[in-house]
Design a protein around this motif. Structure first.
Motif, PDB file in Angstrom:
ATOM      1  N   TYR A   1       0.915  -1.118   0.053  1.00  0.00           N
ATOM      2  CA  TYR A   1       0.163  -0.142  -0.091  1.00  0.00           C
ATOM      3  C   TYR A   1       1.013   1.300   0.102  1.00  0.00           C
ATOM      4  CZ  TYR A   1       0.593  -1.164   5.057  1.00  0.00           C
ATOM      5  OH  TYR A   1       1.267  -1.380   6.310  1.00  0.00           O
ATOM      6  N   TYR A   2       2.212   1.001  -0.345  1.00  0.00           N
ATOM      7  CA  TYR A   2       3.123   2.431  -0.435  1.00  0.00           C
ATOM      8  C   TYR A   2       3.126   2.737  -1.932  1.00  0.00           C
ATOM      9  CZ  TYR A   2       4.500   0.873   4.264  1.00  0.00           C
ATOM     10  OH  TYR A   2       4.405   0.742   5.512  1.00  0.00           O
ATOM     11  N   THR A   3       2.740   4.000  -2.094  1.00  0.00           N
ATOM     12  CA  THR A   3       3.094   4.751  -3.523  1.00  0.00           C
ATOM     13  C   THR A   3       4.125   4.495  -3.926  1.00  0.00           C
ATOM     14  OG1 THR A   3       3.675   6.772  -2.649  1.00  0.00           O
ATOM     15  CG2 THR A   3       1.430   6.379  -2.846  1.00  0.00           C
ATOM     16  N   GLU A   4       5.319   4.479  -3.473  1.00  0.00           N
ATOM     17  CA  GLU A   4       6.711   4.168  -3.926  1.00  0.00           C
ATOM     18  C   GLU A   4       6.859   2.899  -4.485  1.00  0.00           C
ATOM     19  OE1 GLU A   4       6.153   5.359  -0.975  1.00  0.00           O
ATOM     20  OE2 GLU A   4       7.280   4.557   0.548  1.00  0.00           O
ATOM     21  N   SER A   5       5.990   1.729  -3.993  1.00  0.00           N
ATOM     22  CA  SER A   5       6.285   0.369  -4.479  1.00  0.00           C
ATOM     23  C   SER A   5       5.652   0.183  -5.702  1.00  0.00           C
ATOM     24  CB  SER A   5       5.630  -0.594  -3.342  1.00  0.00           C
ATOM     25  OG  SER A   5       6.012  -0.362  -2.387  1.00  0.00           O
ATOM     26  N   TYR A   6       4.959   1.128  -6.176  1.00  0.00           N
ATOM     27  CA  TYR A   6       4.446   0.892  -7.662  1.00  0.00           C
ATOM     28  C   TYR A   6       5.282   1.447  -8.755  1.00  0.00           C
ATOM     29  CZ  TYR A   6       0.320  -1.115  -5.171  1.00  0.00           C
ATOM     30  OH  TYR A   6      -0.578  -2.072  -4.574  1.00  0.00           O
ATOM     31  N   ASP A   7       5.364   0.678  -9.753  1.00  0.00           N
ATOM     32  CA  ASP A   7       6.140   0.856 -11.007  1.00  0.00           C
ATOM     33  C   ASP A   7       5.525   1.852 -12.082  1.00  0.00           C
ATOM     34  OD1 ASP A   7       6.803  -2.339 -10.067  1.00  0.00           O
ATOM     35  OD2 ASP A   7       8.403  -0.935 -10.032  1.00  0.00           O
ATOM     36  N   TYR A   8       4.264   1.699 -12.297  1.00  0.00           N
ATOM     37  CA  TYR A   8       3.480   2.342 -13.335  1.00  0.00           C
ATOM     38  C   TYR A   8       2.312   3.115 -12.950  1.00  0.00           C
ATOM     39  CZ  TYR A   8       6.450  -0.552 -16.095  1.00  0.00           C
ATOM     40  OH  TYR A   8       7.855  -1.499 -16.715  1.00  0.00           O
ATOM     41  N   TRP A   9       1.867   4.306 -13.319  1.00  0.00           N
ATOM     42  CA  TRP A   9       1.039   5.008 -12.638  1.00  0.00           C
ATOM     43  C   TRP A   9      -0.013   5.705 -14.042  1.00  0.00           C
ATOM     44  CZ3 TRP A   9      -0.479   5.815  -7.985  1.00  0.00           C
ATOM     45  CH2 TRP A   9       0.552   5.399  -6.858  1.00  0.00           C
ATOM     46  N   GLY A  10      -1.155   5.788 -14.106  1.00  0.00           N
ATOM     47  CA  GLY A  10      -2.007   6.370 -14.999  1.00  0.00           C
ATOM     48  C   GLY A  10      -1.980   8.014 -14.941  1.00  0.00           C
ATOM     49  N   GLN A  11      -2.849   8.457 -15.393  1.00  0.00           N
ATOM     50  CA  GLN A  11      -2.986   9.964 -15.261  1.00  0.00           C
ATOM     51  C   GLN A  11      -4.006  10.537 -14.381  1.00  0.00           C
ATOM     52  OE1 GLN A  11      -4.472   8.468 -17.549  1.00  0.00           O
ATOM     53  NE2 GLN A  11      -6.485   9.230 -17.310  1.00  0.00           N
ATOM     54  N   GLY A  12      -4.906   9.541 -13.971  1.00  0.00           N
ATOM     55  CA  GLY A  12      -5.754   9.897 -12.933  1.00  0.00           C
ATOM     56  C   GLY A  12      -7.047  10.293 -13.550  1.00  0.00           C
ATOM     57  N   THR A  13      -8.249  10.017 -12.555  1.00  0.00           N
ATOM     58  CA  THR A  13      -9.667  10.547 -13.073  1.00  0.00           C
ATOM     59  C   THR A  13     -10.250  11.299 -12.012  1.00  0.00           C
ATOM     60  OG1 THR A  13     -11.649   9.771 -13.982  1.00  0.00           O
ATOM     61  CG2 THR A  13     -10.448   8.296 -12.385  1.00  0.00           C
ATOM     62  N   GLN A  14     -11.021  12.412 -12.319  1.00  0.00           N
ATOM     63  CA  GLN A  14     -11.418  13.369 -11.194  1.00  0.00           C
ATOM     64  C   GLN A  14     -12.779  12.649 -10.509  1.00  0.00           C
ATOM     65  OE1 GLN A  14     -10.102  16.270  -9.521  1.00  0.00           O
ATOM     66  NE2 GLN A  14     -11.619  15.827  -8.129  1.00  0.00           N
ATOM     67  N   VAL A  15     -12.810  12.385  -9.202  1.00  0.00           N
ATOM     68  CA  VAL A  15     -14.210  12.231  -8.592  1.00  0.00           C
ATOM     69  C   VAL A  15     -14.493  13.409  -7.718  1.00  0.00           C
ATOM     70  CG1 VAL A  15     -15.331  10.715  -7.096  1.00  0.00           C
ATOM     71  CG2 VAL A  15     -13.813   9.868  -8.570  1.00  0.00           C
ATOM     72  N   THR A  16     -15.497  13.845  -7.939  1.00  0.00           N
ATOM     73  CA  THR A  16     -15.986  15.005  -6.915  1.00  0.00           C
ATOM     74  C   THR A  16     -17.442  14.543  -6.677  1.00  0.00           C
ATOM     75  OG1 THR A  16     -14.865  16.569  -8.677  1.00  0.00           O
ATOM     76  CG2 THR A  16     -16.559  17.499  -7.088  1.00  0.00           C
ATOM     77  N   VAL A  17     -17.360  14.776  -5.180  1.00  0.00           N
ATOM     78  CA  VAL A  17     -18.784  14.494  -4.545  1.00  0.00           C
ATOM     79  C   VAL A  17     -19.422  15.706  -3.826  1.00  0.00           C
ATOM     80  CG1 VAL A  17     -19.717  12.913  -2.692  1.00  0.00           C
ATOM     81  CG2 VAL A  17     -17.724  12.125  -4.176  1.00  0.00           C
TER      82      VAL A  17
END
Length: 123
Positions: A105-121
């Motif tokens: 669950y550590y961000t630095e453990s992941y090798d590839y990332w997407g650009q993200g998608t916005q969720v607004t509630v």
């Protein structure tokens, strides 16, 4: 190399639901641990959920019972079903891939990332 593209974000009212998708290209995801993270304005990126290649899942305490992570290896896609949304769930949601079978669950453990998608509630 793995390219990840998230989709499915949007604006919803409190209590609403969304289904986020993360489509991968470049490599098959079947041997990767897949994670979802989120980042709210002014805050650090935080772990939401992950799923192993065999389907084992783990959730952060703040979303457990409301969010469900799943994967379809044949479609090379990972999903995050988000239900009972609250204003504090507002963030950019990122998909990430980690080589190997060990979950994290550590961000630095992941090798590839997407650009993200916005969720607004909205409240």
């Amino acid at each position: 190399q793995v390219q990840l593209v998230e989709s499915g974000g949007g604006l919803v009212q409190t209590g609403g639901s969304l289904r986020l998708s993360c489509a991968a290209s470049g490599r098959t995801l079947s041997t990767y641990v897949m994670g979802w993270f989120r980042q709210a304005p002014g805050k650090e990126r935080e772990f939401v959920a992950h799923i192993t290649w065999s389907g084992g899942t783990y959730y952060s305490g703040s979303v457990k019972g409301r969010f469900t992570i799943s994967r379809d290896n044949a479609k090379n896609t990972v999903y995050l079903q988000v239900n009972s949304l609250k204003p504090e769930d507002t963030a950019v949601y990122y998909c990430a891939a980690r080589r190997g079978s060990l979950s994290s669950y550590y961000t630095e453990s992941y090798d590839y990332w997407g650009q993200g998608t916005q969720v607004t509630v909205s409240s």
